[in-house]
Design a protein around this motif. Structure first.
Motif, mmCIF file in Angstrom:
data_model
loop_
_atom_site.group_PDB
_atom_site.id
_atom_site.type_symbol
_atom_site.label_atom_id
_atom_site.label_comp_id
_atom_site.label_asym_id
_atom_site.label_seq_id
_atom_site.Cartn_x
_atom_site.Cartn_y
_atom_site.Cartn_z
ATOM 1 N N ILE A 160 0.864 -1.177 0.000
ATOM 2 C CA ILE A 160 0.000 0.000 0.000
ATOM 3 C C ILE A 160 0.900 1.226 0.000
ATOM 4 N N THR A 161 0.707 2.109 -0.958
ATOM 5 C CA THR A 161 1.394 3.401 -0.941
ATOM 6 C C THR A 161 0.352 4.486 -0.724
ATOM 7 N N PHE A 162 0.749 5.555 -0.038
ATOM 8 C CA PHE A 162 -0.217 6.606 0.275
ATOM 9 C C PHE A 162 0.503 7.914 0.561
ATOM 10 N N ASP A 163 -0.205 9.016 0.331
ATOM 11 C CA ASP A 163 0.356 10.323 0.623
ATOM 12 C C ASP A 163 -0.767 11.333 0.810
ATOM 13 N N ASP A 164 -0.371 12.559 1.108
ATOM 14 C CA ASP A 164 -1.323 13.660 1.265
ATOM 15 C C ASP A 164 -0.875 14.838 0.402
ATOM 16 N N LYS A 165 -0.249 14.523 -0.716
ATOM 17 C CA LYS A 165 0.203 15.577 -1.614
ATOM 18 C C LYS A 165 -0.990 16.245 -2.291
ATOM 19 N N THR A 166 -0.770 17.451 -2.771
ATOM 20 C CA THR A 166 -1.833 18.184 -3.455
ATOM 21 C C THR A 166 -2.242 17.436 -4.718
ATOM 22 N N PRO A 167 -3.528 17.116 -4.851
ATOM 23 C CA PRO A 167 -3.980 16.448 -6.081
ATOM 24 C C PRO A 167 -3.834 17.391 -7.281
ATOM 25 N N PRO A 168 -3.807 16.837 -8.486
ATOM 26 C CA PRO A 168 -3.770 17.697 -9.673
ATOM 27 C C PRO A 168 -5.018 18.594 -9.731
ATOM 28 N N THR A 169 -4.893 19.721 -10.391
ATOM 29 C CA THR A 169 -6.049 20.605 -10.563
ATOM 30 C C THR A 169 -7.155 19.853 -11.300
#
Length: 261
Positions: A160-169
């Protein structure tokens, strides 16, 4: 003489058909056999191409995300509970794009129970919205381990990979109304959009049925842009609230246009 030949040919054909039926019957019986003397095992129903998944906290404002990973039994169900052991090898697939998930990023039990008379169970995984994940993508590698009750049969690893980066516009984002896109604006947008469910559920349900909870179902641009299709609804229930919020918090420089409806 012709009658004899015809009869012979018919008997030959019937014999061949009988042999085919017998062969198929034997094959089916062989397929149905199961070696009950071997130890039962568990596995992930996945291949090297499907043994991973990715999550982004996205536009939600939740602080934790609960997901599950299914495990299946190869063998026969029994009348008592059986334990499945799990280990983590989060360093295994680390590269320049991901970091190993540390305990503050997630919760996974060390063991789970395969209930009596069951042929499957779920691993509960809790992903935590740590501030580091705005910069890094973390990876968890779950391994099934053999126990006294259960061997490993088949695929034994899941990542499982995960993050809280800004999604694309989003392609439907209207910067002339909402200003330049940011993750915070996206969260604010969907906070107020979700409130529409209480304020005008019939319209909310129509929008979600067509474009999804986060307006991701395509086509969702140009003439199919939900913000254009339901222009007054979004202006009244979303843009107006975002505009009011921007007036209350001028230091944020949100640049939300005052709606006209």
């Amino acid at each position: 003489m012709m009658k004899h030949n015809t009869k012979t040919k018919l008997l030959t054909k019937l014999s061949i058909i009988g042999l085919i039926i017998l062969s198929v019957s034997c094959s089916k019986n062989e397929l149905l056999k199961y070696d009950t003397t071997q130890k039962d095992g568990v596995y992930f129903d996945a291949t090297n191409a499907t043994d991973s998944t990715f999550y982004n906290f996205g536009f939600s404002e939740i602080t934790e995300m609960d997901v599950v990973v299914p495990i299946y039994l190869m063998g026969l169900p029994v009348a008592h509970d059986r334990e499945i052991k799990l280990t983590m090898s989060n360093d295994k697939y680390v590269d320049e794009t991901v970091v190993p998930a540390t305990p503050e990023y997630y919760e996974i039990p060390e063991t789970i129970t395969l209930k009596a008379d069951s042929v499957s169970t779920m691993i509960p995984v809790r992903l935590k919205r740590d501030a580091d994940l705005e910069t890094y993508r973390a990876i968890i590698t779950i391994n099934l381990e053999a126990t006294e009750d259960l061997d490993i049969r088949g695929h034994s690893e899941y990542t499982i990979t995960f993050d809280d980066k800004t999604p694309p516009t989003p392609p439907w984002w209207a910067s002339f109304w909402y200003g330049e896109f940011s993750k915070f604006k996206g969260q604010l947008f969907f906070r107020y959009f979700k409130e529409l469910e209480q304020e005008d559920k019939a319209v909310y349900d129509l929008i979600v049925a067509r474009w999804g909870e986060y307006l991701t179902i395509e086509p969702n641009i140009y003439g199919d842009n939900p913000l254009f299709t339901y222009m007054i609804t979004f202006a009244k229930y979303v843009q107006q609230k975002m505009y009011d919020y921007s007036l209350e918090n001028p230091h944020l420089n949100l640049n939300i246009s005052e709606p006209q409806y």
